[in-house]
Design an enzyme around this catalytic site. Structure first.
Site, PDB file in Angstrom:
ATOM      1  N   LYS A 117       0.763  -1.267   0.084  1.00 10.60           N
ATOM      2  CA  LYS A 117       0.490  -0.177   0.063  1.00 10.60           C
ATOM      3  C   LYS A 117       1.071   1.078   0.146  1.00 10.60           C
ATOM      4  CE  LYS A 117      -4.276   0.739   0.232  1.00 10.60           C
ATOM      5  NZ  LYS A 117      -5.894   0.041   0.196  1.00 10.60           N
TER       6      LYS A 117
HETATM    7  N1  GLU Z   1      -7.254   0.062  -3.345  1.00 11.45           N
HETATM    8  C1  GLU Z   1      -7.744  -0.835  -3.016  1.00 11.45           C
HETATM    9  C2  GLU Z   1      -7.973  -2.229  -2.473  1.00 11.45           C
HETATM   10  O1  GLU Z   1      -8.071  -1.599  -0.844  1.00 11.45           O
HETATM   11  C3  GLU Z   1      -7.099  -1.725  -4.198  1.00 11.45           C
HETATM   12  C4  GLU Z   1      -6.670  -2.222  -4.947  1.00 11.45           C
HETATM   13  C5  GLU Z   1      -5.839  -2.954  -5.958  1.00 11.45           C
HETATM   14  O2  GLU Z   1      -6.057  -2.412  -6.678  1.00 11.45           O
HETATM   15  O3  GLU Z   1      -4.519  -3.054  -5.990  1.00 11.45           O
HETATM   16  O4  GLU Z   1      -8.586  -3.211  -2.321  1.00 11.45           O
END
Ligand code: GLU
Length: 427
Positions: A117
């Site tokens: 993240k």
């Molecule tokens: N931000 C989204 C999540 O928390 C998607 C992450 C992604 O597609 O890599 O799952």
């Protein structure tokens, strides 16, 4: 403290910090991991943490510095994968927890990814378009050391969009000297994005909500739904609930709360939000004091905003029989216990909001093969992937007599730690 375990030095472990929430969730899964417990501390330390300075020229000629992070929690099962958020309250503890929840989510869905993240501590609403682009490009350049189509693949999250992904893809590609579409997902369709990706998280929330409602004997066409958050997740879920004849009775966002027991029209609300920047002032409902959102009579509650929203303070007041977590980490472990005591079913984030990363996986595969699928195929595969994962987790919960969250953690941690054990330690 035994030599085998030294706590991380740099995280202020306030009881309510998101990383502490994650550690408590890991504690709850330990009794079910058997021999794999030998490896469990792997999950208590992110593999790699990068903190970067993001300096930009503001439009007024001044220079501003923002704090940026990219955390790769675990890569035992594949490259890091997870979004990037732009928010004024982003902290390292938060990004660490979000990266860890991505590891769990990707493993629970059996996607071939680890968890990562990113975040920049900035309020994007205060930036011009040019400033936002400069923040995005400088941040991408700074984390360029650790991202890549086979290393770690960012995507949209809170306050980041396909436009931000286009800038990230371009910046990474310029630095590499070659166009690299697979470095991010959630891109515009014209740059190798996937059909259905923008709606995928909300669609997945709706899909698992229907399945959980079916298990509870709750008729979705007669159900009342309250939604916190009207961004990419909440707005799409609201529309799908309304299409299915459910009534959206309350919506809350950072500007306020609106309530209408005869149903809010998500399409009209969407138009209002695009003009006014939030739900406040919407004519199709009455405004409600923010804290009263938690008392609204409803059957399904969808927290689809930020973490730490359902706490020991409000969990006792929730009227719904089903909570479907569109956000990451919206429910504290203490609130989880209160909801369980009250027989309120919680479909946890790591399965409920996994639609986004599932279609991100499809996008990544399509980019590699340069062969693009139609939307019908994407939605059908999304539904199938989510329902298969949901059913497996449901069975584990029944068998072990645990919450769906602990069941999802059992499935995911087992997969991650099996990979970890098979790979062994290097050197
Ligand atoms: N931000 C989204 C999540 O928390 C998607 C992450 C992604 O597609 O890599 O799952």
């Amino acid at each position: 403290m035994p030599i085998s375990y030294t706590p991380l030095s740099f995280v202020a472990l306030a009881d309510d910090c998101p990383w502490h929430m994650f550690l408590q969730q890991i504690e709850r899964v330990e009794p079910f991991l058997g021999d794999l417990n030998r490896w469990v501390d792997t999950l208590r330390r992110p593999k790699r943490i990068l903190t970067v300075d993001v300096p930009i020229h503001l439009d007024n000629g001044q220079i501003a510095h923002f704090e940026g992070f990219r955390v790769q929690h675990n890569t035992s099962r594949g490259p890091g994968k997870g979004g990037v958020r732009f928010h004024q309250n982003v902290t390292l503890s938060e990004v660490m927890a979000l990266s860890a929840w991505m590891s769990i989510k990707n493993a629970a869905l059996n996607l071939p990814f680890g968890g990562a993240k990113g975040g920049v501590r900035v309020d994007p609403r205060l930036l011009s378009e040019g400033e936002l682009e400069r923040v995005t490009r400088r941040y991408t350049s700074e984390i360029g050391l650790v991202i890549g189509p086979q290393k770690d693949i960012p995507a949209p999250d809170v306050n980041t969009s396909d436009r931000v992904m286009a800038w990230m893809m371009d910046t990474y590609s310029m630095n590499q000297g070659t166009t690299s579409t697979g470095v991010v997902t959630g891109k515009p369709i014209a740059l190798g994005g996937s059909l259905g990706r923008r709606e995928a998280t909300g669609r997945g929330v709706f899909t698992v909500a229907c399945e959980a409602a079916r298990k509870l004997g709750l008729d979705i066409t007669k159900s009342q739904v309250a939604i916190q958050g009207f961004g990419n997740v909440g707005s799409v879920a609201a529309q799908l609930f309304a299409n299915a004849q459910a009534r959206v009775v309350a919506v809350q966002d950072h500007t306020g709360t609106i309530f209408n027991p005869s149903g809010i029209n998500p399409c009209l609300l969407g138009s209002h939000v695009s003009v006014h920047g939030g739900v406040s002032g919407f004519a199709g409902g009455n405004s409600l004091e923010n804290d009263l959102f938690w008392d609204v009579p409803c059957d399904i509650l969808v927290p689809a905003a930020l973490e730490g929203q359902i706490t020991s303070q409000n969990a006792g007041r929730i009227q719904a029989s089903l909570v479907v977590e569109g956000a990451n980490g919206p429910t504290t472990p203490q609130a989880d216990d209160i909801l369980a005591d009250r027989h309120i079913l919680v479909v946890p984030d790591v399965i409920a909001n996994a639609g986004g990363v599932t279609v991100s996986y499809f996008e990544w595969v399509q980019d590699f093969s340069s062969f693009f699928w139609d939307e019908q195929e994407i939605n059908a595969r999304l539904t199938q992937t989510m329902l298969t994962a949901f059913e497996a987790i449901w069975q584990v919960a029944k068998e072990k007599q645990v919450s769906l969250r602990t069941a999802a953690f059992i499935v995911a941690c087992t997969r991650i730690l099996q990979a970890r054990a098979l790979r062994g330690l290097y050197p």
